[in-house]
Design a protein around this motif. Structure first.
Motif, PDB file in Angstrom:
ATOM      1  N   GLU A   4     -66.393 -30.452  45.226  1.00  0.00           N
ATOM      2  CA  GLU A   4     -66.832 -29.367  43.376  1.00  0.00           C
ATOM      3  C   GLU A   4     -66.022 -29.857  43.167  1.00  0.00           C
ATOM      4  OE1 GLU A   4     -67.865 -24.872  43.604  1.00  0.00           O
ATOM      5  OE2 GLU A   4     -67.111 -25.329  45.920  1.00  0.00           O
ATOM      6  N   ILE A   5     -66.812 -29.241  42.279  1.00  0.00           N
ATOM      7  CA  ILE A   5     -66.305 -29.392  40.100  1.00  0.00           C
ATOM      8  C   ILE A   5     -66.227 -27.171  39.616  1.00  0.00           C
ATOM      9  CG2 ILE A   5     -66.152 -29.381  37.998  1.00  0.00           C
ATOM     10  CD1 ILE A   5     -67.048 -32.641  38.837  1.00  0.00           C
ATOM     11  N   CYS A   7     -66.534 -25.452  36.355  1.00  0.00           N
ATOM     12  CA  CYS A   7     -65.824 -25.862  34.891  1.00  0.00           C
ATOM     13  C   CYS A   7     -65.560 -24.187  34.542  1.00  0.00           C
ATOM     14  CB  CYS A   7     -66.712 -26.244  34.092  1.00  0.00           C
ATOM     15  SG  CYS A   7     -66.975 -28.539  34.493  1.00  0.00           S
ATOM     16  N   PHE A  22     -67.799 -32.190  32.377  1.00  0.00           N
ATOM     17  CA  PHE A  22     -68.312 -31.711  33.741  1.00  0.00           C
ATOM     18  C   PHE A  22     -69.235 -33.965  34.705  1.00  0.00           C
ATOM     19  CE2 PHE A  22     -72.243 -31.622  36.937  1.00  0.00           C
ATOM     20  CZ  PHE A  22     -71.101 -31.572  37.475  1.00  0.00           C
ATOM     21  N   SER A  26     -68.449 -36.470  36.926  1.00  0.00           N
ATOM     22  CA  SER A  26     -68.710 -36.499  38.207  1.00  0.00           C
ATOM     23  C   SER A  26     -69.540 -38.050  38.358  1.00  0.00           C
ATOM     24  CB  SER A  26     -70.084 -35.629  37.607  1.00  0.00           C
ATOM     25  OG  SER A  26     -71.173 -35.683  38.590  1.00  0.00           O
ATOM     26  N   VAL A  36     -70.235 -35.248  44.092  1.00  0.00           N
ATOM     27  CA  VAL A  36     -69.757 -34.054  43.987  1.00  0.00           C
ATOM     28  C   VAL A  36     -71.114 -33.208  44.625  1.00  0.00           C
ATOM     29  CG1 VAL A  36     -69.659 -31.753  42.113  1.00  0.00           C
ATOM     30  CG2 VAL A  36     -69.230 -34.205  42.022  1.00  0.00           C
ATOM     31  N   GLU A  39     -71.536 -27.608  41.860  1.00  0.00           N
ATOM     32  CA  GLU A  39     -70.695 -27.672  40.578  1.00  0.00           C
ATOM     33  C   GLU A  39     -71.093 -26.035  40.309  1.00  0.00           C
ATOM     34  OE1 GLU A  39     -70.121 -26.620  36.109  1.00  0.00           O
ATOM     35  OE2 GLU A  39     -71.950 -26.698  36.975  1.00  0.00           O
ATOM     36  N   THR A  41     -70.017 -23.186  37.202  1.00  0.00           N
ATOM     37  CA  THR A  41     -69.370 -22.970  36.084  1.00  0.00           C
ATOM     38  C   THR A  41     -69.281 -21.356  35.877  1.00  0.00           C
ATOM     39  OG1 THR A  41     -70.595 -24.155  34.500  1.00  0.00           O
ATOM     40  CG2 THR A  41     -69.792 -22.561  33.333  1.00  0.00           C
TER      41      THR A  41
END
Length: 423
Positions: A4-5, A7, A22, A26, A36, A39, A41
């Motif tokens: 997972e990212i 931001c 991002f 990715s 990924v 995501e 935010t």
């Protein structure tokens, strides 16, 4: 491994800045075989950040958090990370010394609020930042390993490529010898190339070669991700696949790996001790700009002429008004290219002339492109029509002009039908 990212930052959440970090992360992760799954935010709010960290810790094996490591009051990542991990936030003397030295080498005094950047969760592993003061770090939250990175793109990229990706590969158990091979093409759409390359992965039966695409009109990037015990094994696996891709895509491959279309053109001209002048309409000088800024272009690039009015452009290259009135044709482009070459003293000239539709911009809006490459002894030209709106026409004309020049210099046919043109 599930990735997972997250931001962070109000400016990202509200759309005040485009979140290029991002897409970069990715893409880089995908290139090494790490996909990924999520995501998120989130703005600069403690409760929102804490909840985002907690959710990610429940569903992901590894999490990259981007942003929130600066010295200001709205940079909250270290504090919330410590809270989520259930540990104290403490001053890291090693990083504080690094920051003080960073400012000292630049004959500056470190502002007091930068001290905040050395406050880390007590269990954190430092991830070095060789080009900035924001300390990256890794810490376990729940079942996931979290990697905290700065929002400044050049700092993030160094940290991701040099330190985080190797850690993620080790954690995933994937082979760490990975090579990315890239082919850049113009004129073929993604679905067309996908069908042309059906079965190429099967040339390596063990599944260690993965084919992928990244479309960024007007170019398409075809990617091969190859795994092996070492680079010798990777090269053996890659050789038959590379050969087959070159065979199937043929003249449409304009460059490979880190090479660019304009770089290939400059190299071809330089090897001939040749020179180039460019004439263009509607493009805003984008064709000349692509070539003229490159190192070494000063030995090759002679002149760039930009105009919206063809008659005005003709006067600049010494052509009579009568020869440029009426419909733009391939012959018109040839005449302009010949005059521009002769007037500038270049060995080669490229003319890209565009006749736009009238009326408001719309998906059916198009332009007719007539281009020519002239030398002292001959001229080659082509005509094309592109639909899709003003920007689509402009981008297509720039790429078509450069690609036709590349083809001419490499002894390839200037005209081959492309997927983006309408007959």
């Amino acid at each position: 491994m599930r990735l997972e990212i997250i931001c962070t930052g109000d400016e990202v959440l509200t759309g005040k800045i485009v979140n290029t970090n991002f897409s970069y992360m990715s893409q880089k992760l995908e290139d090494v075989g790490l996909s990924v799954q999520w995501e998120t935010t989130v703005g600069d709010d403690r409760e929102s950040l804490l909840r985002a960290f907690q959710l990610a810790s429940e569903r992901a094996d590894a999490v990259i958090v981007n942003g929130g490591l600066g010295p200001t009051i709205d940079d909250l990542s270290q504090e919330v990370a410590a809270q989520a991990a259930g540990v104290e936030l403490v001053l890291n003397e090693e990083w504080l010394t690094r920051m003080e030295d960073f400012f000292s080498r630049r004959s500056r005094i470190m502002p007091p609020n930068n001290r905040k950047q050395a406050m880390l969760p007590v269990t954190a592993e430092i991830i070095d930042n060789p080009v900035g003061t924001a300390c990256g770090f890794a810490v376990d939250i729940g079942k996931a390993r979290f990697f905290f990175t700065p929002g400044v793109p050049r700092e993030l990229r160094r940290m991701l490529e040099e330190q985080i990706i190797p850690r993620l590969l080790a954690k995933s158990g994937l082979q760490t010898s990975i090579h990315l091979k890239r082919f850049h093409s113009y004129g073929l759409g993604e679905s067309h190339v996908d069908s042309l390359l059906t079965g190429v992965e099967e040339l390596v039966p063990d599944g260690s070669v993965k084919l992928g695409f990244r479309a960024h009109y007007p170019q398409l990037e075809t990617k091969l991700t190859v795994r092996g015990a070492d680079m010798d094994e990777i090269k053996r696996k890659l050789a038959p696949v590379e050969q087959e891709i070159r065979k199937r895509l043929g003249n449409f491959i304009l460059a490979e790996d880190d090479k660019t279309l304009e770089g290939v053109i400059l190299a071809e001209l330089t090897s001939r001790q040749a020179s180039l002048s460019i004439v263009e309409t509607f493009t805003g000088g984008q064709i000349a700009a692509r070539v003229a800024h490159l190192p070494g272009a000063e030995r090759v690039f002679r002149r760039g002429l930009v105009a919206r009015d063809l008659v005005e452009l003709g006067a600049a290259v010494g052509l009579p008004r009568a020869s440029l009135e009426g419909e733009i044709t391939k012959e018109t482009a040839e005449e302009v290219a010949r005059s521009a070459r002769k007037q500038s003293g270049a060995t080669h000239a490229l003319a890209v002339l565009i006749d736009l539709d009238e009326g408001p911009d719309r998906i059916e809006f198009g332009g007719t492109i007539c281009l020519a490459i002239a030398t002292e002894t001959e001229a080659a030209s082509r005509r094309s029509r592109i639909l899709g709106g003003r920007e689509w026409v402009r981008l297509g004309a720039v790429e078509m002009g450069l690609d036709c020049l590349r083809r001419y210099l490499q002894g390839l046919p200037v005209y081959e039908r492309i997927d983006f043109e309408k007959t």
